[in-house]
Structures are given as structure tokens and as C-alpha cells.
Design a protein around this motif. Sequence first.
Motif, PDB file in Angstrom:
ATOM      1  N   GLY A   3      33.864  -8.398  16.171  1.00  0.00           N
ATOM      2  CA  GLY A   3      33.521  -7.819  14.884  1.00  0.00           C
ATOM      3  C   GLY A   3      32.840  -8.771  13.910  1.00  0.00           C
ATOM      4  O   GLY A   3      32.375  -8.336  12.878  1.00  0.00           O
ATOM      5  N   LEU A   4      32.798 -10.060  14.229  1.00  0.00           N
ATOM      6  CA  LEU A   4      32.099 -10.976  13.332  1.00  0.00           C
ATOM      7  C   LEU A   4      30.599 -10.772  13.487  1.00  0.00           C
ATOM      8  O   LEU A   4      30.068 -10.777  14.583  1.00  0.00           O
ATOM      9  CB  LEU A   4      32.467 -12.426  13.638  1.00  0.00           C
ATOM     10  N   LYS A   5      29.936 -10.588  12.385  1.00  0.00           N
ATOM     11  CA  LYS A   5      28.525 -10.254  12.409  1.00  0.00           C
ATOM     12  C   LYS A   5      27.773 -11.179  11.483  1.00  0.00           C
ATOM     13  O   LYS A   5      28.250 -11.528  10.411  1.00  0.00           O
ATOM     14  CB  LYS A   5      28.353  -8.802  11.972  1.00  0.00           C
ATOM     15  N   GLY A   6      26.586 -11.579  11.901  1.00  0.00           N
ATOM     16  CA  GLY A   6      25.723 -12.388  11.061  1.00  0.00           C
ATOM     17  C   GLY A   6      24.467 -11.617  10.730  1.00  0.00           C
ATOM     18  O   GLY A   6      24.036 -10.748  11.482  1.00  0.00           O
ATOM     19  N   SER A   7      23.889 -11.923   9.611  1.00  0.00           N
ATOM     20  CA  SER A   7      22.682 -11.232   9.191  1.00  0.00           C
ATOM     21  C   SER A   7      21.759 -12.216   8.482  1.00  0.00           C
ATOM     22  O   SER A   7      22.201 -12.979   7.635  1.00  0.00           O
ATOM     23  CB  SER A   7      23.045 -10.084   8.254  1.00  0.00           C
ATOM     24  N   ASN A   8      20.506 -12.196   8.859  1.00  0.00           N
ATOM     25  CA  ASN A   8      19.471 -12.977   8.181  1.00  0.00           C
ATOM     26  C   ASN A   8      18.439 -12.000   7.671  1.00  0.00           C
ATOM     27  O   ASN A   8      18.065 -11.063   8.374  1.00  0.00           O
ATOM     28  CB  ASN A   8      18.794 -13.957   9.139  1.00  0.00           C
ATOM     29  N   GLY A   9      17.981 -12.221   6.469  1.00  0.00           N
ATOM     30  CA  GLY A   9      17.006 -11.295   5.920  1.00  0.00           C
ATOM     31  C   GLY A   9      16.062 -11.933   4.932  1.00  0.00           C
ATOM     32  O   GLY A   9      16.357 -12.976   4.365  1.00  0.00           O
ATOM     33  N   LEU A  10      14.944 -11.301   4.763  1.00  0.00           N
ATOM     34  CA  LEU A  10      13.954 -11.687   3.756  1.00  0.00           C
ATOM     35  C   LEU A  10      13.746 -10.496   2.843  1.00  0.00           C
ATOM     36  O   LEU A  10      13.472  -9.388   3.311  1.00  0.00           O
ATOM     37  CB  LEU A  10      12.615 -12.034   4.404  1.00  0.00           C
ATOM     38  N   ILE A  11      13.891 -10.708   1.560  1.00  0.00           N
ATOM     39  CA  ILE A  11      13.674  -9.639   0.586  1.00  0.00           C
ATOM     40  C   ILE A  11      12.470 -10.005  -0.265  1.00  0.00           C
ATOM     41  O   ILE A  11      12.374 -11.115  -0.783  1.00  0.00           O
ATOM     42  CB  ILE A  11      14.907  -9.429  -0.309  1.00  0.00           C
ATOM     43  N   PHE A  12      11.565  -9.074  -0.392  1.00  0.00           N
ATOM     44  CA  PHE A  12      10.371  -9.270  -1.210  1.00  0.00           C
ATOM     45  C   PHE A  12      10.453  -8.343  -2.417  1.00  0.00           C
ATOM     46  O   PHE A  12      10.161  -7.149  -2.306  1.00  0.00           O
ATOM     47  CB  PHE A  12       9.110  -8.990  -0.394  1.00  0.00           C
ATOM     48  N   PRO A  13      10.875  -8.859  -3.564  1.00  0.00           N
ATOM     49  CA  PRO A  13      10.933  -8.015  -4.757  1.00  0.00           C
ATOM     50  C   PRO A  13       9.524  -7.672  -5.245  1.00  0.00           C
ATOM     51  O   PRO A  13       8.574  -8.392  -4.972  1.00  0.00           O
ATOM     52  CB  PRO A  13      11.685  -8.857  -5.780  1.00  0.00           C
ATOM     53  N   ARG A  14       9.422  -6.580  -5.954  1.00  0.00           N
ATOM     54  CA  ARG A  14       8.145  -6.089  -6.464  1.00  0.00           C
ATOM     55  C   ARG A  14       7.103  -5.928  -5.361  1.00  0.00           C
ATOM     56  O   ARG A  14       5.921  -6.152  -5.557  1.00  0.00           O
ATOM     57  CB  ARG A  14       7.616  -6.997  -7.573  1.00  0.00           C
ATOM     58  N   ALA A  15       7.579  -5.552  -4.167  1.00  0.00           N
ATOM     59  CA  ALA A  15       6.676  -5.319  -3.041  1.00  0.00           C
ATOM     60  C   ALA A  15       6.812  -3.887  -2.537  1.00  0.00           C
ATOM     61  O   ALA A  15       6.367  -3.575  -1.450  1.00  0.00           O
ATOM     62  CB  ALA A  15       6.985  -6.297  -1.914  1.00  0.00           C
ATOM     63  N   GLY A  16       7.431  -3.033  -3.310  1.00  0.00           N
ATOM     64  CA  GLY A  16       7.635  -1.650  -2.898  1.00  0.00           C
ATOM     65  C   GLY A  16       6.445  -0.772  -3.221  1.00  0.00           C
ATOM     66  O   GLY A  16       5.422  -1.222  -3.749  1.00  0.00           O
ATOM     67  N   SER A  17       6.595   0.500  -2.924  1.00  0.00           N
ATOM     68  CA  SER A  17       5.494   1.447  -3.103  1.00  0.00           C
ATOM     69  C   SER A  17       5.064   1.578  -4.562  1.00  0.00           C
ATOM     70  O   SER A  17       3.919   1.911  -4.850  1.00  0.00           O
ATOM     71  CB  SER A  17       5.892   2.818  -2.552  1.00  0.00           C
ATOM     72  N   ARG A  18       5.960   1.294  -5.474  1.00  0.00           N
ATOM     73  CA  ARG A  18       5.620   1.375  -6.892  1.00  0.00           C
ATOM     74  C   ARG A  18       4.542   0.360  -7.286  1.00  0.00           C
ATOM     75  O   ARG A  18       3.775   0.575  -8.212  1.00  0.00           O
ATOM     76  CB  ARG A  18       6.889   1.131  -7.703  1.00  0.00           C
ATOM     77  N   ASN A  19       4.485  -0.768  -6.582  1.00  0.00           N
ATOM     78  CA  ASN A  19       3.576  -1.853  -6.949  1.00  0.00           C
ATOM     79  C   ASN A  19       2.373  -2.005  -6.016  1.00  0.00           C
ATOM     80  O   ASN A  19       1.634  -2.971  -6.146  1.00  0.00           O
ATOM     81  CB  ASN A  19       4.353  -3.173  -6.974  1.00  0.00           C
ATOM     82  N   GLU A  20       2.185  -1.087  -5.068  1.00  0.00           N
ATOM     83  CA  GLU A  20       1.075  -1.257  -4.129  1.00  0.00           C
ATOM     84  C   GLU A  20      -0.258  -0.859  -4.770  1.00  0.00           C
ATOM     85  O   GLU A  20      -0.333   0.095  -5.537  1.00  0.00           O
ATOM     86  CB  GLU A  20       1.332  -0.491  -2.837  1.00  0.00           C
ATOM     87  N   ALA A  21      -1.295  -1.620  -4.454  1.00  0.00           N
ATOM     88  CA  ALA A  21      -2.622  -1.349  -4.998  1.00  0.00           C
ATOM     89  C   ALA A  21      -3.312  -0.221  -4.231  1.00  0.00           C
ATOM     90  O   ALA A  21      -4.055   0.560  -4.804  1.00  0.00           O
ATOM     91  CB  ALA A  21      -3.471  -2.608  -4.947  1.00  0.00           C
ATOM     92  N   VAL A  22      -3.072  -0.155  -2.929  1.00  0.00           N
ATOM     93  CA  VAL A  22      -3.653   0.887  -2.081  1.00  0.00           C
ATOM     94  C   VAL A  22      -2.509   1.740  -1.545  1.00  0.00           C
ATOM     95  O   VAL A  22      -1.596   1.219  -0.904  1.00  0.00           O
ATOM     96  CB  VAL A  22      -4.448   0.264  -0.907  1.00  0.00           C
ATOM     97  N   ALA A  23      -2.541   3.028  -1.815  1.00  0.00           N
ATOM     98  CA  ALA A  23      -1.462   3.919  -1.387  1.00  0.00           C
ATOM     99  C   ALA A  23      -1.270   3.860   0.124  1.00  0.00           C
ATOM    100  O   ALA A  23      -2.232   3.902   0.883  1.00  0.00           O
ATOM    101  CB  ALA A  23      -1.767   5.352  -1.814  1.00  0.00           C
ATOM    102  N   GLY A  24      -0.017   3.714   0.564  1.00  0.00           N
ATOM    103  CA  GLY A  24       0.307   3.682   1.985  1.00  0.00           C
ATOM    104  C   GLY A  24       0.466   2.300   2.575  1.00  0.00           C
ATOM    105  O   GLY A  24       0.828   2.159   3.734  1.00  0.00           O
ATOM    106  N   THR A  25       0.195   1.258   1.801  1.00  0.00           N
ATOM    107  CA  THR A  25       0.289  -0.110   2.309  1.00  0.00           C
ATOM    108  C   THR A  25       1.712  -0.443   2.749  1.00  0.00           C
ATOM    109  O   THR A  25       1.926  -0.996   3.826  1.00  0.00           O
ATOM    110  CB  THR A  25      -0.175  -1.119   1.240  1.00  0.00           C
ATOM    111  N   VAL A  26       2.695  -0.112   1.927  1.00  0.00           N
ATOM    112  CA  VAL A  26       4.089  -0.414   2.253  1.00  0.00           C
ATOM    113  C   VAL A  26       4.515   0.340   3.507  1.00  0.00           C
ATOM    114  O   VAL A  26       5.176  -0.212   4.383  1.00  0.00           O
ATOM    115  CB  VAL A  26       5.015  -0.093   1.065  1.00  0.00           C
ATOM    116  N   HIS A  27       4.117   1.591   3.625  1.00  0.00           N
ATOM    117  CA  HIS A  27       4.451   2.374   4.812  1.00  0.00           C
ATOM    118  C   HIS A  27       3.842   1.730   6.060  1.00  0.00           C
ATOM    119  O   HIS A  27       4.501   1.637   7.104  1.00  0.00           O
ATOM    120  CB  HIS A  27       3.956   3.809   4.657  1.00  0.00           C
ATOM    121  N   ALA A  28       2.609   1.268   5.979  1.00  0.00           N
ATOM    122  CA  ALA A  28       1.951   0.634   7.121  1.00  0.00           C
ATOM    123  C   ALA A  28       2.657  -0.664   7.511  1.00  0.00           C
ATOM    124  O   ALA A  28       2.859  -0.932   8.701  1.00  0.00           O
ATOM    125  CB  ALA A  28       0.485   0.358   6.796  1.00  0.00           C
ATOM    126  N   LEU A  29       3.054  -1.478   6.525  1.00  0.00           N
ATOM    127  CA  LEU A  29       3.768  -2.724   6.823  1.00  0.00           C
ATOM    128  C   LEU A  29       5.128  -2.455   7.460  1.00  0.00           C
ATOM    129  O   LEU A  29       5.532  -3.137   8.393  1.00  0.00           O
ATOM    130  CB  LEU A  29       3.945  -3.556   5.553  1.00  0.00           C
TER     131      LEU A  29
END
Length: 76
Positions: A3-29
Motif C-alpha cells: 500500500g505504500l505509494k510514491g508519486s512524482n508530478g509537475l504542475i504548471f500553473p496558469r497553463a490551463g485552457s483559460r490562459n491558452e492563446a490558441v483554442a485547443g492547445t491544452v487539449h492537444a498537449l
Amino acid sequence: SVGLKGSNGLIFPRAGSRNEAVAGTVHALRSASALSTNKTSQFALVRTLQEAGAAMTCTAGREHMMYAVDSSRQTM
């Protein structure tokens, strides 16, 4: 122990769909997060992660984008 679990992650704030210059960029990534590299196919990437007991996820929202790899602590 079990049950011991490890997690590594990268979070990119202000990189969501609200801030994309071209619609659909976040979905493509998010869709392309585990496709392939110039040396490794998508199948090989997924198989290598699964053999190590790990799983990769990509989550995108209006405000952020996050890539994470979860596995047992023994395989981290």
C-alpha cells in the motif's frame, strides 16, 4: 509494506485552457502526453511504466496542467 505509494508530478500553473492563446492547445498537449518520442514508441513507454508497476497521468483544467507518475515506493 503493501500500500505504500510514491508519486512524482509537475504542475504548471496558469497553463490551463483559460490562459491558452490558441483554442485547443491544452487539449492537444494532454492528448499527446504519452504518445512517443523520437526513440521510443507509445507502446514501449506504456509497457516500460507498467513493468515497473507505474502509471502516468496528465490532468488539465482551466487554471493548470499536471503530469504525474504514480508507483510503489520500491520502484521509484
